[in-house]
Enzyme design. Structure first.
Site, PDB file in Angstrom:
ATOM      1  N   LYS A   4     -19.926  -8.406 -11.976  1.00  0.00           N
ATOM      2  CA  LYS A   4     -19.967  -7.674 -10.518  1.00  0.00           C
ATOM      3  C   LYS A   4     -20.987  -6.483 -10.774  1.00  0.00           C
ATOM      4  O   LYS A   4     -21.761  -6.304  -9.685  1.00  0.00           O
ATOM      5  CB  LYS A   4     -18.456  -7.097 -10.591  1.00  0.00           C
ATOM      6  CG  LYS A   4     -18.271  -6.422  -9.274  1.00  0.00           C
ATOM      7  CD  LYS A   4     -18.438  -6.906  -8.047  1.00  0.00           C
ATOM      8  CE  LYS A   4     -18.535  -6.017  -7.002  1.00  0.00           C
ATOM      9  NZ  LYS A   4     -18.966  -6.618  -5.496  1.00  0.00           N
ATOM     10  N   LYS A  40     -23.906   0.077   7.409  1.00  0.00           N
ATOM     11  CA  LYS A  40     -24.468  -1.112   7.915  1.00  0.00           C
ATOM     12  C   LYS A  40     -23.818  -1.626   9.255  1.00  0.00           C
ATOM     13  O   LYS A  40     -22.461  -1.278   9.535  1.00  0.00           O
ATOM     14  CB  LYS A  40     -24.493  -2.233   6.932  1.00  0.00           C
ATOM     15  CG  LYS A  40     -23.012  -2.692   6.243  1.00  0.00           C
ATOM     16  CD  LYS A  40     -23.577  -3.917   5.359  1.00  0.00           C
ATOM     17  CE  LYS A  40     -22.183  -4.589   4.861  1.00  0.00           C
ATOM     18  NZ  LYS A  40     -22.301  -5.821   4.011  1.00  0.00           N
ATOM     19  N   LEU A  84     -17.366 -10.323  -1.740  1.00  0.00           N
ATOM     20  CA  LEU A  84     -17.572 -10.151  -0.198  1.00  0.00           C
ATOM     21  C   LEU A  84     -18.124  -8.949   0.361  1.00  0.00           C
ATOM     22  O   LEU A  84     -18.415  -7.910  -0.483  1.00  0.00           O
ATOM     23  CB  LEU A  84     -15.978 -10.069   0.396  1.00  0.00           C
ATOM     24  CG  LEU A  84     -15.104  -9.060   0.289  1.00  0.00           C
ATOM     25  CD1 LEU A  84     -15.632  -7.702   1.092  1.00  0.00           C
ATOM     26  CD2 LEU A  84     -13.652  -9.378   0.539  1.00  0.00           C
ATOM     27  N   ARG A  85     -18.905  -9.338   1.534  1.00  0.00           N
ATOM     28  CA  ARG A  85     -19.822  -8.114   2.071  1.00  0.00           C
ATOM     29  C   ARG A  85     -18.979  -7.830   3.333  1.00  0.00           C
ATOM     30  O   ARG A  85     -18.645  -8.686   4.011  1.00  0.00           O
ATOM     31  CB  ARG A  85     -21.115  -8.802   2.454  1.00  0.00           C
ATOM     32  CG  ARG A  85     -21.882  -9.019   1.441  1.00  0.00           C
ATOM     33  CD  ARG A  85     -23.168  -9.938   1.878  1.00  0.00           C
ATOM     34  NE  ARG A  85     -22.644 -11.409   2.303  1.00  0.00           N
ATOM     35  CZ  ARG A  85     -23.323 -12.348   3.270  1.00  0.00           C
ATOM     36  NH1 ARG A  85     -24.537 -11.765   3.562  1.00  0.00           N
ATOM     37  NH2 ARG A  85     -22.741 -13.152   3.535  1.00  0.00           N
ATOM     38  N   GLU A  86     -18.661  -6.540   3.599  1.00  0.00           N
ATOM     39  CA  GLU A  86     -18.418  -6.016   4.719  1.00  0.00           C
ATOM     40  C   GLU A  86     -18.925  -6.237   5.993  1.00  0.00           C
ATOM     41  O   GLU A  86     -20.365  -6.482   5.701  1.00  0.00           O
ATOM     42  CB  GLU A  86     -18.225  -4.179   4.746  1.00  0.00           C
ATOM     43  CG  GLU A  86     -17.006  -3.938   3.619  1.00  0.00           C
ATOM     44  CD  GLU A  86     -16.944  -2.404   3.659  1.00  0.00           C
ATOM     45  OE1 GLU A  86     -17.491  -1.804   4.483  1.00  0.00           O
ATOM     46  OE2 GLU A  86     -16.233  -1.796   2.618  1.00  0.00           O
ATOM     47  N   CYS A  96     -19.840   0.521  -2.336  1.00  0.00           N
ATOM     48  CA  CYS A  96     -20.278  -0.231  -3.495  1.00  0.00           C
ATOM     49  C   CYS A  96     -21.380   0.236  -4.209  1.00  0.00           C
ATOM     50  O   CYS A  96     -21.257   0.584  -5.380  1.00  0.00           O
ATOM     51  CB  CYS A  96     -20.064  -1.651  -3.286  1.00  0.00           C
ATOM     52  SG  CYS A  96     -18.305  -2.185  -2.806  1.00  0.00           S
ATOM     53  N   THR A 147     -13.548  -3.460  -8.657  1.00  0.00           N
ATOM     54  CA  THR A 147     -14.866  -3.315  -9.506  1.00  0.00           C
ATOM     55  C   THR A 147     -14.298  -2.448 -10.703  1.00  0.00           C
ATOM     56  O   THR A 147     -14.250  -1.074 -10.423  1.00  0.00           O
ATOM     57  CB  THR A 147     -15.898  -2.913  -8.603  1.00  0.00           C
ATOM     58  OG1 THR A 147     -16.159  -3.807  -7.509  1.00  0.00           O
ATOM     59  CG2 THR A 147     -17.337  -2.881  -9.193  1.00  0.00           C
ATOM     60  N   ASP A 204       0.745  -1.155   0.061  1.00  0.00           N
ATOM     61  CA  ASP A 204       0.057  -0.007   0.135  1.00  0.00           C
ATOM     62  C   ASP A 204       0.829   1.199  -0.049  1.00  0.00           C
ATOM     63  O   ASP A 204       2.262   1.145   0.303  1.00  0.00           O
ATOM     64  CB  ASP A 204      -1.058  -0.099   1.242  1.00  0.00           C
ATOM     65  CG  ASP A 204      -2.225   0.709   0.856  1.00  0.00           C
ATOM     66  OD1 ASP A 204      -3.277   0.262   0.780  1.00  0.00           O
ATOM     67  OD2 ASP A 204      -2.053   1.998   0.757  1.00  0.00           O
ATOM     68  N   GLY A 256     -35.535   0.271   3.913  1.00  0.00           N
ATOM     69  CA  GLY A 256     -34.903   1.299   5.122  1.00  0.00           C
ATOM     70  C   GLY A 256     -34.565   2.723   4.718  1.00  0.00           C
ATOM     71  O   GLY A 256     -35.788   3.254   4.086  1.00  0.00           O
TER      72      GLY A 256
HETATM   73  N1  NAD Z   1     -15.239  -2.632   0.157  1.00  0.00           N
HETATM   74  C1  NAD Z   1     -16.233  -3.653  -0.395  1.00  0.00           C
HETATM   75  O1  NAD Z   1     -16.951  -4.174   0.311  1.00  0.00           O
HETATM   76  C2  NAD Z   1     -15.921  -4.241  -1.561  1.00  0.00           C
HETATM   77  C3  NAD Z   1     -16.430  -5.207  -2.087  1.00  0.00           C
HETATM   78  C4  NAD Z   1     -16.188  -5.837  -3.455  1.00  0.00           C
HETATM   79  C5  NAD Z   1     -15.423  -4.913  -4.238  1.00  0.00           C
HETATM   80  N2  NAD Z   1     -14.903  -3.741  -3.991  1.00  0.00           N
HETATM   81  C6  NAD Z   1     -14.007  -2.946  -4.805  1.00  0.00           C
HETATM   82  O2  NAD Z   1     -12.475  -3.173  -4.463  1.00  0.00           O
HETATM   83  C7  NAD Z   1     -11.648  -2.128  -5.006  1.00  0.00           C
HETATM   84  C8  NAD Z   1     -11.226  -1.520  -3.406  1.00  0.00           C
HETATM   85  O3  NAD Z   1     -12.143  -1.121  -2.498  1.00  0.00           O
HETATM   86  P1  NAD Z   1     -11.735  -1.023  -0.955  1.00  0.00           P
HETATM   87  O4  NAD Z   1     -12.980  -1.107  -0.261  1.00  0.00           O
HETATM   88  O5  NAD Z   1     -10.869  -2.036  -0.541  1.00  0.00           O
HETATM   89  O6  NAD Z   1     -10.945   0.339  -0.961  1.00  0.00           O
HETATM   90  P2  NAD Z   1     -10.059   0.855   0.006  1.00  0.00           P
HETATM   91  O7  NAD Z   1     -10.186   2.457  -0.103  1.00  0.00           O
HETATM   92  O8  NAD Z   1     -10.542   0.316   1.293  1.00  0.00           O
HETATM   93  O9  NAD Z   1      -8.525   0.386  -0.218  1.00  0.00           O
HETATM   94  C9  NAD Z   1      -7.709   0.675  -1.373  1.00  0.00           C
HETATM   95  C10 NAD Z   1      -6.261   0.709  -0.777  1.00  0.00           C
HETATM   96  O10 NAD Z   1      -5.612   0.988  -2.001  1.00  0.00           O
HETATM   97  C11 NAD Z   1      -4.719   2.065  -1.333  1.00  0.00           C
HETATM   98  N3  NAD Z   1      -3.781   2.604  -2.660  1.00  0.00           N
HETATM   99  C12 NAD Z   1      -4.081   3.739  -3.299  1.00  0.00           C
HETATM  100  N4  NAD Z   1      -3.244   3.931  -4.333  1.00  0.00           N
HETATM  101  C13 NAD Z   1      -2.272   2.864  -4.258  1.00  0.00           C
HETATM  102  C14 NAD Z   1      -1.344   2.501  -5.185  1.00  0.00           C
HETATM  103  N5  NAD Z   1      -0.879   3.284  -5.791  1.00  0.00           N
HETATM  104  N6  NAD Z   1      -0.518   1.517  -4.505  1.00  0.00           N
HETATM  105  C15 NAD Z   1      -0.844   0.724  -3.449  1.00  0.00           C
HETATM  106  N7  NAD Z   1      -1.912   0.989  -2.870  1.00  0.00           N
HETATM  107  C16 NAD Z   1      -2.563   2.021  -3.211  1.00  0.00           C
HETATM  108  C17 NAD Z   1      -5.135   2.741  -0.505  1.00  0.00           C
HETATM  109  O11 NAD Z   1      -4.024   3.584   0.154  1.00  0.00           O
HETATM  110  C18 NAD Z   1      -6.082   2.136   0.121  1.00  0.00           C
HETATM  111  O12 NAD Z   1      -5.402   1.362   1.311  1.00  0.00           O
HETATM  112  C19 NAD Z   1     -12.863  -1.206  -5.291  1.00  0.00           C
HETATM  113  O13 NAD Z   1     -12.986  -1.079  -6.583  1.00  0.00           O
HETATM  114  C20 NAD Z   1     -14.243  -1.513  -4.766  1.00  0.00           C
HETATM  115  O14 NAD Z   1     -15.219  -0.903  -5.441  1.00  0.00           O
HETATM  116  C21 NAD Z   1     -14.872  -3.295  -2.468  1.00  0.00           C
END
Ligand code: NAD
Length: 459
Positions: free
Chosen positions: A206, A323, A152-154, A262, A121, A30, A255
């Protein structure tokens, strides 16, 4: 297998940890130094049930590592996952800047055959864009690009990852397919399928899944609004509908609108894809419109009761996360409600078991952050329930009744039974169900318009 995960957020961290759990050697990368420092100490930067235990175990077993050094992190990797943000751009399209920038960087540092997997996504056609970014500096024989959307679901992310309903993998490379199949086998031992398909279909799957689920929510929210007008109870309607196996019971809860990181952005991005293709995807546009309106419902109920000027009132809010069982507040309906009530002059005392720090960073000291759920009630004229955390489900109702200035509750998640509220003597409004105000209306301030009393089925 040697794996690298780029982006260690909600998805990246869960993915990395769960892959380490089955014996892979995983390096999570990261750009956020603070996040990585925390993780190196074994502390999770997010609240996600069950993640802590797995994190600790896999760090201890030296299968899970963290770094900010991209080149060092991917050096040995056989598979690199991109779990990077894809936030909405100004026009609603998914912003691919993070994904494509990293792809460009990878093109200059990869030295052996690697499968690059897009877990973010991303819109249809992104695998091709990632491929184009890589091929600028990298020989074609050294990589394959795969689409592997995450479902996955948070709140239950670890369980979802370890036991997915299905795994979707988009690839046209036989070599990459074999690698992905081997990697996911430990997660599909109970017969849950891995669906291999082409990249475009995988990317679209997705968006289709999230938009369909959002549509169910918007449908039920509209149904709830109509139930309020007709005197039907949406809870019974939901149960009656859900018993039909063609419909199913899940995702039918009305709700105050869907939120989170997402659904809002993914529905928007799908609408944008349709626009780009000159296709008028009316259903998706309506889903968004209904959701925007639904986010206003709870604030309107409060104002209908107390008046548009709320400067004489303090309100308690239970729940801020979008949620339960997460600290994620991205696009949380609570934030919109807070802004709306503050703009009307209200004072707010809020409580959430996990999301308070995240809200503090956005809202600051304009609201009071309570010690616990009961502290939030002190001096409040009403309780507003926004997130259905388990600990709010069976609270000390006598304490709520006696602490509130007026025993009034506005429940955005239909957490409480109407019979119980009536028995206890609360003024109680929820979503898609009748208003309860049998015993208490004499002690409450006069409603500022007549809607509440006109709708008072109890009278
Ligand atoms: N959160 C969910 O429930 C969920 C579920 C399914 C899919 N997604 C998808 O997954 C993707 C990520 O979502 P998320 O919720 O984990 O996002 P997030 O913001 O929690 O995490 C993204 C991470 O990427 C890091 N980052 C940014 N630029 C970077 C770089 N150049 N190099 C390394 N790290 C870098 C950020 O610092 C951050 O920690 C999105 O496309 C989202 O739509 C999310």
């Amino acid at each position: 297998m040697q794996l690298a995960i780029i982006g260690t957020g909600y998805v990246g961290l869960v993915t990395g940890t769960c892959f380490a759990e089955t014996g892979n050697n995983v390096i999570c990368i990261d750009i956020d130094q603070k996040k990585i420092d925390k993780l190196i100490q074994g502390k999770s930067p997010i609240y996600e049930p069950a993640l802590d235990v797995l994190l600790e175990r896999n760090i201890k077993e030296k299968r899970l590592h963290f770094t900010t050094d991209l080149a060092a992190g991917i050096k040995e990797a056989k598979v690199i996952f991109l779990a990077l943000p894809t936030p909405p751009g100004k026009d609603g399209s998914a912003d691919l800047q993070y994904v494509l920038d990293v792809a460009k960087s990878l093109s200059t540092i990869i030295t052996h055959y690697t499968v690059i997997v897009n877990k973010s996504t991303v819109p249809v056609g992104t695998a091709e864009k990632v491929h184009a970014a890589l091929i600028q500096n990298l020989d074609r024989s050294l990589f394959d690009v795969v689409s592997n959307p995450e479902f996955l679901r948070e709140g239950v992310a670890v369980d979802d990852f370890l036991k997915p309903d299905r795994v979707v993998i988009g690839t046209s490379s036989e070599k990459a397919r074999k690698v992905m199949d081997e990697l996911y086998q430990p997660y599909v031992r109970q017969g849950n399928p891995i669906h291999f398909m082409d990249e475009r279909s995988s990317e679209m799957t997705k968006y289709a899944a999230n938009s369909y689920l959002a549509m169910r929510i918007s449908f039920m929210n509209e149904m709830a609004n109509l139930c309020e007008k007709t005197g039907a109870n949406v809870d019974w309607v939901r149960i009656g509908m859900g018993g039909d196996s063609r419909i199913g019971k899940r995702f039918l809860f009305p709700g105050i609108g869907y939120g989170g990181s997402c659904f809002p952005k993914d529905v928007q991005a799908l609408a944008h894809t349709a626009l780009e293709q000159d296709y008028d995807f009316q259903l998706v546009k309506t889903v968004m419109k209904v959701n925007d309106l639904q986010k206003l419902v709870l604030g309107r109920k409060v104002k209908n009761y107390f008046g548009s000027d709320l400067s004489a009132y303090t309100f308690a809010i239970w729940g801020l996360a979008f949620k339960p069982e997460t600290d994620d507040i991205r696009d949380a309906p609570a934030l919109q409600l807070i802004n709306e009530l503050l703009a009307a002059g209200a004072k707010l005392r809020v409580f959430d078991p996990e999301a308070m720090n995240n809200v503090k960073q956005i809202v600051g000291d304009k609201i009071h952050y309570a010690e616990d759920q009961y502290d939030a009630l002190t001096g409040a004229s009403a309780l507003i329930v926004v997130t259905e955390w388990s600990e709010f489900r069976n609270p000390d109702f006598d304490r709520i009744y006696t602490t509130l200035k007026h025993p009034a509750m506005f429940d955005g998640r239909n957490v409480y039974s109407m019979e119980k509220m009536e028995e206890l003597g609360f003024y109680y409004e929820s979503i898609g169900r009748k208003v309860i105000h049998k015993h208490v209306h004499d002690t409450l301030p006069a409603p500022h318009n007549t809607i509440v009393r006109e709708r008072g089925v109890m009278d």
